[in-house]
Scaffold this motif. Sequence first.
Motif, PDB file in Angstrom:
ATOM      1  N   LEU A   1      -5.325 -11.972  44.687  1.00 48.53           N
ATOM      2  CA  LEU A   1      -6.623 -11.658  45.290  1.00 48.53           C
ATOM      3  C   LEU A   1      -7.724 -11.472  44.254  1.00 48.53           C
ATOM      4  CD1 LEU A   1      -5.565  -9.125  48.086  1.00 48.53           C
ATOM      5  CD2 LEU A   1      -5.985 -11.575  48.305  1.00 48.53           C
ATOM      6  N   GLY A   2      -7.391 -11.599  42.981  1.00 50.23           N
ATOM      7  CA  GLY A   2      -8.392 -11.434  41.939  1.00 50.23           C
ATOM      8  C   GLY A   2      -8.600 -10.001  41.505  1.00 50.23           C
ATOM      9  N   ILE A   3      -7.683  -9.094  41.876  1.00 55.42           N
ATOM     10  CA  ILE A   3      -7.751  -7.689  41.471  1.00 55.42           C
ATOM     11  C   ILE A   3      -6.833  -7.501  40.261  1.00 55.42           C
ATOM     12  CG2 ILE A   3      -7.328  -5.308  42.168  1.00 55.42           C
ATOM     13  CD1 ILE A   3      -7.763  -6.218  45.079  1.00 55.42           C
ATOM     14  N   LYS A   4      -7.350  -6.954  39.175  1.00 52.31           N
ATOM     15  CA  LYS A   4      -6.543  -6.766  37.976  1.00 52.31           C
ATOM     16  C   LYS A   4      -5.655  -5.534  38.136  1.00 52.31           C
ATOM     17  CE  LYS A   4      -9.761  -9.029  34.783  1.00 52.31           C
ATOM     18  NZ  LYS A   4      -8.840 -10.123  34.447  1.00 52.31           N
ATOM     19  N   PRO A   5      -4.330  -5.704  38.132  1.00 49.21           N
ATOM     20  CA  PRO A   5      -3.429  -4.577  38.384  1.00 49.21           C
ATOM     21  C   PRO A   5      -3.108  -3.773  37.129  1.00 49.21           C
ATOM     22  CG  PRO A   5      -2.142  -6.565  38.154  1.00 49.21           C
ATOM     23  CD  PRO A   5      -3.590  -6.974  38.017  1.00 49.21           C
ATOM     24  N   PHE A   6      -2.542  -2.608  37.358  1.00 50.06           N
ATOM     25  CA  PHE A   6      -1.987  -1.798  36.274  1.00 50.06           C
ATOM     26  C   PHE A   6      -0.708  -2.441  35.773  1.00 50.06           C
ATOM     27  CE2 PHE A   6       0.766   1.620  34.741  1.00 50.06           C
ATOM     28  CZ  PHE A   6      -0.084   2.378  33.948  1.00 50.06           C
ATOM     29  N   ILE A   7       0.082  -2.986  36.706  1.00 52.83           N
ATOM     30  CA  ILE A   7       1.369  -3.573  36.382  1.00 52.83           C
ATOM     31  C   ILE A   7       1.709  -4.639  37.417  1.00 52.83           C
ATOM     32  CG2 ILE A   7       2.749  -1.937  37.742  1.00 52.83           C
ATOM     33  CD1 ILE A   7       4.792  -1.916  35.439  1.00 52.83           C
ATOM     34  N   ASP A   8       2.535  -5.610  37.012  1.00 51.89           N
ATOM     35  CA  ASP A   8       3.031  -6.629  37.938  1.00 51.89           C
ATOM     36  C   ASP A   8       4.411  -7.055  37.458  1.00 51.89           C
ATOM     37  OD1 ASP A   8       2.594  -9.224  36.195  1.00 51.89           O
ATOM     38  OD2 ASP A   8       0.723  -8.096  36.063  1.00 51.89           O
TER      39      ASP A   8
ATOM     40  N   ARG B   1       5.590  -9.255  35.451  1.00 44.97           N
ATOM     41  CA  ARG B   1       5.791  -9.885  34.137  1.00 44.97           C
ATOM     42  C   ARG B   1       6.356  -8.866  33.143  1.00 44.97           C
ATOM     43  NH1 ARG B   1       0.035 -11.884  32.921  1.00 44.97           N
ATOM     44  NH2 ARG B   1      -0.436  -9.949  34.045  1.00 44.97           N
ATOM     45  N   ALA B   2       7.604  -8.472  33.376  1.00 41.66           N
ATOM     46  CA  ALA B   2       8.236  -7.436  32.553  1.00 41.66           C
ATOM     47  C   ALA B   2       8.280  -7.824  31.085  1.00 41.66           C
ATOM     48  CB  ALA B   2       9.640  -7.151  33.074  1.00 41.66           C
ATOM     49  N   ASP B   3       8.403  -9.122  30.811  1.00 44.10           N
ATOM     50  CA  ASP B   3       8.487  -9.578  29.424  1.00 44.10           C
ATOM     51  C   ASP B   3       7.237  -9.219  28.644  1.00 44.10           C
ATOM     52  OD1 ASP B   3       6.830 -12.540  29.507  1.00 44.10           O
ATOM     53  OD2 ASP B   3       7.592 -11.760  31.387  1.00 44.10           O
ATOM     54  N   MET B   4       6.074  -9.225  29.284  1.00 42.10           N
ATOM     55  CA  MET B   4       4.826  -8.910  28.599  1.00 42.10           C
ATOM     56  C   MET B   4       4.646  -7.397  28.450  1.00 42.10           C
ATOM     57  SD  MET B   4       0.903  -9.769  29.694  1.00 42.10           S
ATOM     58  CE  MET B   4       0.882  -8.507  30.971  1.00 42.10           C
ATOM     59  N   TYR B   5       4.982  -6.649  29.476  1.00 43.87           N
ATOM     60  CA  TYR B   5       4.748  -5.205  29.457  1.00 43.87           C
ATOM     61  C   TYR B   5       5.703  -4.478  28.511  1.00 43.87           C
ATOM     62  CZ  TYR B   5       1.616  -5.900  33.400  1.00 43.87           C
ATOM     63  OH  TYR B   5       0.572  -6.304  34.199  1.00 43.87           O
ATOM     64  N   GLY B   6       6.969  -4.909  28.451  1.00 46.64           N
ATOM     65  CA  GLY B   6       7.910  -4.303  27.521  1.00 46.64           C
ATOM     66  C   GLY B   6       8.493  -2.994  28.010  1.00 46.64           C
ATOM     67  N   ASP B   7       9.559  -2.568  27.355  1.00 44.20           N
ATOM     68  CA  ASP B   7      10.305  -1.390  27.799  1.00 44.20           C
ATOM     69  C   ASP B   7       9.483  -0.104  27.745  1.00 44.20           C
ATOM     70  OD1 ASP B   7      12.775  -2.484  28.557  1.00 44.20           O
ATOM     71  OD2 ASP B   7      13.463  -2.583  26.495  1.00 44.20           O
ATOM     72  N   ALA B   8       8.709   0.092  26.694  1.00 40.66           N
ATOM     73  CA  ALA B   8       7.967   1.347  26.539  1.00 40.66           C
ATOM     74  C   ALA B   8       6.985   1.550  27.687  1.00 40.66           C
ATOM     75  CB  ALA B   8       7.231   1.372  25.199  1.00 40.66           C
TER      76      ALA B   8
ATOM     77  N   PHE C   1      -4.780 -11.565  33.540  1.00 42.88           N
ATOM     78  CA  PHE C   1      -4.648 -11.023  34.896  1.00 42.88           C
ATOM     79  C   PHE C   1      -4.682  -9.504  34.996  1.00 42.88           C
ATOM     80  CE2 PHE C   1      -2.122 -15.110  35.333  1.00 42.88           C
ATOM     81  CZ  PHE C   1      -3.182 -15.808  35.882  1.00 42.88           C
ATOM     82  N   SER C   2      -4.028  -8.772  34.111  1.00 38.88           N
ATOM     83  CA  SER C   2      -3.984  -7.313  34.234  1.00 38.88           C
ATOM     84  C   SER C   2      -5.143  -6.679  33.478  1.00 38.88           C
ATOM     85  CB  SER C   2      -2.662  -6.771  33.687  1.00 38.88           C
ATOM     86  OG  SER C   2      -2.677  -6.749  32.264  1.00 38.88           O
ATOM     87  N   PHE C   3      -5.420  -5.380  33.756  1.00 36.02           N
ATOM     88  CA  PHE C   3      -6.422  -4.698  32.952  1.00 36.02           C
ATOM     89  C   PHE C   3      -5.757  -3.884  31.838  1.00 36.02           C
ATOM     90  CE2 PHE C   3      -5.455  -1.108  35.727  1.00 36.02           C
ATOM     91  CZ  PHE C   3      -5.582  -0.008  34.888  1.00 36.02           C
ATOM     92  N   THR C   4      -4.500  -3.508  31.997  1.00 34.68           N
ATOM     93  CA  THR C   4      -3.805  -2.721  30.984  1.00 34.68           C
ATOM     94  C   THR C   4      -3.445  -3.554  29.764  1.00 34.68           C
ATOM     95  OG1 THR C   4      -1.827  -3.103  32.335  1.00 34.68           O
ATOM     96  CG2 THR C   4      -2.850  -0.930  32.477  1.00 34.68           C
ATOM     97  N   PHE C   5      -3.142  -4.848  29.966  1.00 33.47           N
ATOM     98  CA  PHE C   5      -2.745  -5.711  28.857  1.00 33.47           C
ATOM     99  C   PHE C   5      -3.696  -6.887  28.678  1.00 33.47           C
ATOM    100  CE2 PHE C   5       0.866  -3.129  28.780  1.00 33.47           C
ATOM    101  CZ  PHE C   5       1.699  -3.471  27.723  1.00 33.47           C
ATOM    102  N   ALA C   6      -4.908  -6.764  29.177  1.00 35.71           N
ATOM    103  CA  ALA C   6      -5.882  -7.849  29.052  1.00 35.71           C
ATOM    104  C   ALA C   6      -6.056  -8.248  27.592  1.00 35.71           C
ATOM    105  CB  ALA C   6      -7.219  -7.412  29.644  1.00 35.71           C
ATOM    106  N   GLY C   7      -5.883  -9.539  27.325  1.00 37.03           N
ATOM    107  CA  GLY C   7      -6.019 -10.040  25.972  1.00 37.03           C
ATOM    108  C   GLY C   7      -4.764  -9.935  25.131  1.00 37.03           C
ATOM    109  N   ALA C   8      -3.709  -9.300  25.666  1.00 40.66           N
ATOM    110  CA  ALA C   8      -2.441  -9.204  24.924  1.00 40.66           C
ATOM    111  C   ALA C   8      -1.745 -10.563  24.930  1.00 40.66           C
ATOM    112  CB  ALA C   8      -1.543  -8.150  25.559  1.00 40.66           C
ATOM    113  N   PRO C   9      -0.944 -10.864  23.902  1.00 41.26           N
ATOM    114  CA  PRO C   9      -0.246 -12.160  23.868  1.00 41.26           C
ATOM    115  C   PRO C   9       0.632 -12.364  25.098  1.00 41.26           C
ATOM    116  CG  PRO C   9      -0.101 -11.060  21.744  1.00 41.26           C
ATOM    117  CD  PRO C   9      -0.680 -10.054  22.698  1.00 41.26           C
ATOM    118  N   TRP C  10       0.450 -13.473  25.751  1.00 46.99           N
ATOM    119  CA  TRP C  10       1.282 -13.845  26.895  1.00 46.99           C
ATOM    120  C   TRP C  10       1.096 -15.330  27.178  1.00 46.99           C
ATOM    121  CZ3 TRP C  10       0.068 -15.599  32.004  1.00 46.99           C
ATOM    122  CH2 TRP C  10       1.180 -15.727  32.832  1.00 46.99           C
ATOM    123  N   THR C  11       2.205 -16.011  27.388  1.00 47.68           N
ATOM    124  CA  THR C  11       2.160 -17.421  27.770  1.00 47.68           C
ATOM    125  C   THR C  11       2.975 -17.608  29.031  1.00 47.68           C
ATOM    126  OG1 THR C  11       1.962 -18.135  25.466  1.00 47.68           O
ATOM    127  CG2 THR C  11       2.676 -19.790  27.056  1.00 47.68           C
TER     128      THR C  11
END
Length: 487
Positions: free
Chosen positions: A401-408, A410-417, A68-78
């Motif tokens: 809407l099908g727009i890839k966001p910078f952030i949403d 899903r805090a667990d995927m993005y992480g603290d940093a 869904f996102s463009f910043t973490f596209a392809g990063a591990p997430w379930t």
Amino acid sequence: MTFAPDALAVAPAASIRRAESAPALAALLLFGLTLFSPAVLNDGDTFWHITAGQWILAHRSAPSVDPFSFTFAGAPWTAHEWLSEVLLAGAFAAVRWSGVVILTGAAMAATAYILIRRLIRDLDGLALVSVAVLGLGLQLGSLLVRPHILALPLLTAWVVGLFVARDEERAPSFVLLPLMTLWANMHGSFLFGLALVAPLALEAFLAAPAEKKFSAARQWVFFGLLALGAALLNPRGIETLIFPIRLMGLKSLSGVKEWQPVSFDHVGGLELSLFALLGFTLRRPVHVSLLRVVVLIGLIYLALQHSRHSMLLGLVAPMILARPIAKAIGQPKLAPSRLSRPQIAVFSSLFLICAGIRLAAPIQRENAPMSPVAAIATVPAQLRDKAVFNDYSFGGFMIFLGIKPFIDGRADMYGDAFLDEYDRIVNGDAMALDNALSKYGIVWSIVRPTDPVAKLFDTRPGWIRVYKDDIAVIHARKDGLAPGTHQ
């Protein structure tokens, strides 16, 4: 606010038998409240949960990387709440927003029914109403179209099953095990259900006669192991057990309102419940076993630490306190009779009428703080597929809407940093913003007009404002726009 002990003590047998309709009545009230409360859709995460469910249905599997996102596209997430998301997507496909609200209302109704059905074994009259209102009232602060609401009936049924087993001095029924499997695939709160087995198992061991202690402990431990196995029946295996602990360990959650401590700057449902409990126990002797006191104190601590956990306190505390309160006010323990067929018909009709009214007046999503409909509608086509910096609360709507966001959400995927970096940007750190613009190749932005970063975008060389209203402001790089595309 305190209970009036003398009034609570009035509970003739005839009144107790009239409580047979209380569970259905409570369920109907919660169903209607959910269906016709606009606040249930006031959460941006609802959008991405539905989209995740649609993705799962389309691909016939839960995602293993972020789609869904463009910043973490392809990063591990379930999608750890995948089953809830499939249910939400199915309800949305059937009757759009009215469908997801009806599904949420049904979950709240089932929760209320199960809880009150348990309470009327011990309480009636004003005592029942007081405990039920305070307990169910703590659910309203987080009454949103989200997976945690869909899991509440499972949570309530599980806790009831454990307490019934203790009341009857036996091991929990294996019928509960499928509930645990469903729960583990719907929401991370299942970890509490597993944890609750331990104190009740210890209570069973201590309460059993000397010659039966080993047998009691063995039965509860065996059930606990089976429950753990049932929870592991999910797409992520043991990772599902670790996820809730990892999530609660995120420092960045302190910026999310539902994960913040209770402030006590106003009197709300939690404060009223604690005042009521304190006032009652100062007037009447309430005897609760030591281990249940420990559980109760733990729940209060969680509710004070994270306001979201008030829901858990509101469901479990009434089950712990119902019998002690009944004994303190002298109410006898009577098994309530079941609803008659005419009563079942009446309540069923009322539920259908409520659902019919909701369907007859379909919910339309309009411009709102979590869904900047008007702003997104003005985004030029050449920008939609390009890298964007967005407000955290807009991310779910953009995914929808099908727009890839910078952030949403899903805090667990993005992480603290990453979330710390985002916070610096949105709070007006010019260097952090410029670094992000360069690092991620950001071409446009959509943030709140009140965010300090909105003023920074006004001053970025080569950027212009494209749109602004009370909910959102859009900026874009000039070289990414057609001539004249700005306000």
